[in-house]
Scaffold this motif. Structure first.
Motif: not given
Length: 398
Positions: A242, A238, A218, A263, A278, A265
């Motif tokens: 990721v 995240h 992450t 998501k 985001s 970002k």
């Protein structure tokens, strides 16, 4: 955060779809080609010889032509193109060695004939007969360092430097002797508990190409390639893994990321406590994020919800007021109300959601030759070429 879902009224060209007969997840535009619209796709077949499809798009007639090269080394997980030589590319591929699967990196040259009009229409029944082999230039022999997940070329470079990410190592290679020899000039290792592994990375085009961003689990990390030391770490960028990163081509500290938390970002790496923006428009893992090379407010994402989304992230772009920000724009000028109004950043919006895929979209790429055109690839081997809506194009240009 509410995003506008704008509709751009104007007749637009229909998407153009090309089907490969094999599953595929590796896509790149031909970086060194600035005239022809050309993409390279690598296949993933366990039973048959794998292939690289060179896809040419004729923009005026809306026609795709292709030629096929054999990649007999194994199924292709990642493909990237030399920024300096149209005929040179790299792949990461699986091969079986001593009854276990290893992922290797290599640099290849296309045979000289690939450009000499050997392209065929995808509907030609005789096509793909006698496809030629790629010529191996060199292995990025990382057997001591683990499985290669990606090979990154130095942006805008002379095609002599690449980075390979292999398990928890980032290896900087010098390619010499017309790319037939690769030597490791320096390396960095991810330290910590557990089985650490890079999932993706991006070589920054800024700071004289001395910086690299990587994703593992992450976290997003920045590295200084001169010392191979870590310069920043966004610990929980995240909520889940990721998947991909991309640098804003015009704003040196801005970075986009996407992941399994659905998501996308946007980060300013000078302030890593929270993202600048985001996006939560996808309903499944987001595999790929790409800034437009010329107009950095245009951001593409592809997801295993089978959708491609084009976003207009104008408020965090290099042109938040619809034109390049100059210091004069930000000076304390006369208190004209009209002036104040024009200084409000334009609003971000979702431009379009593309639904031509029926399987996970693993890759999205902008064309190197036409800033208004992009390709997306889903696992079932479907490549779709789309354009930025014409009305938005004129809105940005005029």
């Amino acid at each position: 955060m509410d995003f506008l879902h704008q509709t751009w009224e104007m007749e637009d060209d229909a998407p153009v779809i090309y089907g490969l007969e094999f599953q595929a997840r590796a896509l790149t535009s031909q970086t060194a080609e600035s005239d022809a619209i050309r993409f390279l796709v690598g296949t993933q077949s366990l039973k048959f010889d794998n292939q690289i499809h060179i896809i040419d798009f004729d923009d005026e007639n809306n026609i795709i032509s292709k030629s096929v090269l054999l990649h007999q080394a194994g199924e292709i997980w990642h493909i990237s193109a030399s920024p300096a030589d149209k005929a040179v590319l790299s792949t990461c591929y699986n091969k079986t060695s001593e009854s276990r699967v290893v992922t290797c990196g290599a640099v290849w040259r296309m045979p000289p004939e690939w450009e000499s009009g050997s392209h065929e229409s995808p509907d030609d029944p005789h096509n793909s007969h006698n496809p030629q082999n790629l010529e191996l230039l060199c292995h990025l022999d990382n057997s001591a360092h683990g499985n290669a997940s990606s090979v990154l070329w130095e942006p805008m470079g002379d095609g002599k430097r690449v980075i390979s990410l292999a398990d928890n190592h980032a290896l900087l290679w010098d390619l010499t002797e017309s790319s037939t020899q690769a030597t490791i000039s320096s390396s960095a290792t991810l330290e910590g508990k557990g089985q650490l592994k890079f999932t993706s990375g991006k070589w920054s085009p800024h700071h004289n190409c001395t910086q690299l961003a990587t994703a593992n689990d992450t976290a997003i990390r920045g590295w200084d390639l001169r010392t191979m030391s870590q310069i920043y770490c966004i610990e929980n960028a995240h909520g889940q893994l990721v998947r991909d990163l991309d640098f804003n081509p015009n704003k040196q500290y801005y970075l986009a990321s996407c992941g399994d938390d659905c998501k996308v970002k946007f980060w300013d790496v000078r302030n890593i406590n929270e993202p600048v923006k985001s996006l939560e428009e996808h309903s499944h893992w987001v595999w790929s994020v790409r800034y437009n090379h010329s107009h950095d407010q245009l951001v593409l994402t592809g997801s295993s919800d089978s959708r491609v989304i084009l976003s207009n992230m104008v408020s965090i772009s290099s042109e938040p007021f619809g034109h390049l920000v100059d210091d004069d724009d930000l000076s304390d000028g006369e208190d004209n109300h009209q002036d104040e109004k024009s200084k409000e950043p334009l609003q971000d919006s979702i431009i379009s959601t593309y639904e031509e895929h029926e399987d996970s979209v693993y890759a999205v790429e902008w064309s190197s030759a036409d800033p208004w055109l992009f390709a997306s690839l889903s696992y079932d081997g479907r490549l779709v070429i789309n354009r930025v809506p014409r009305a938005l194009k004129y809105h940005i240009l005029l």
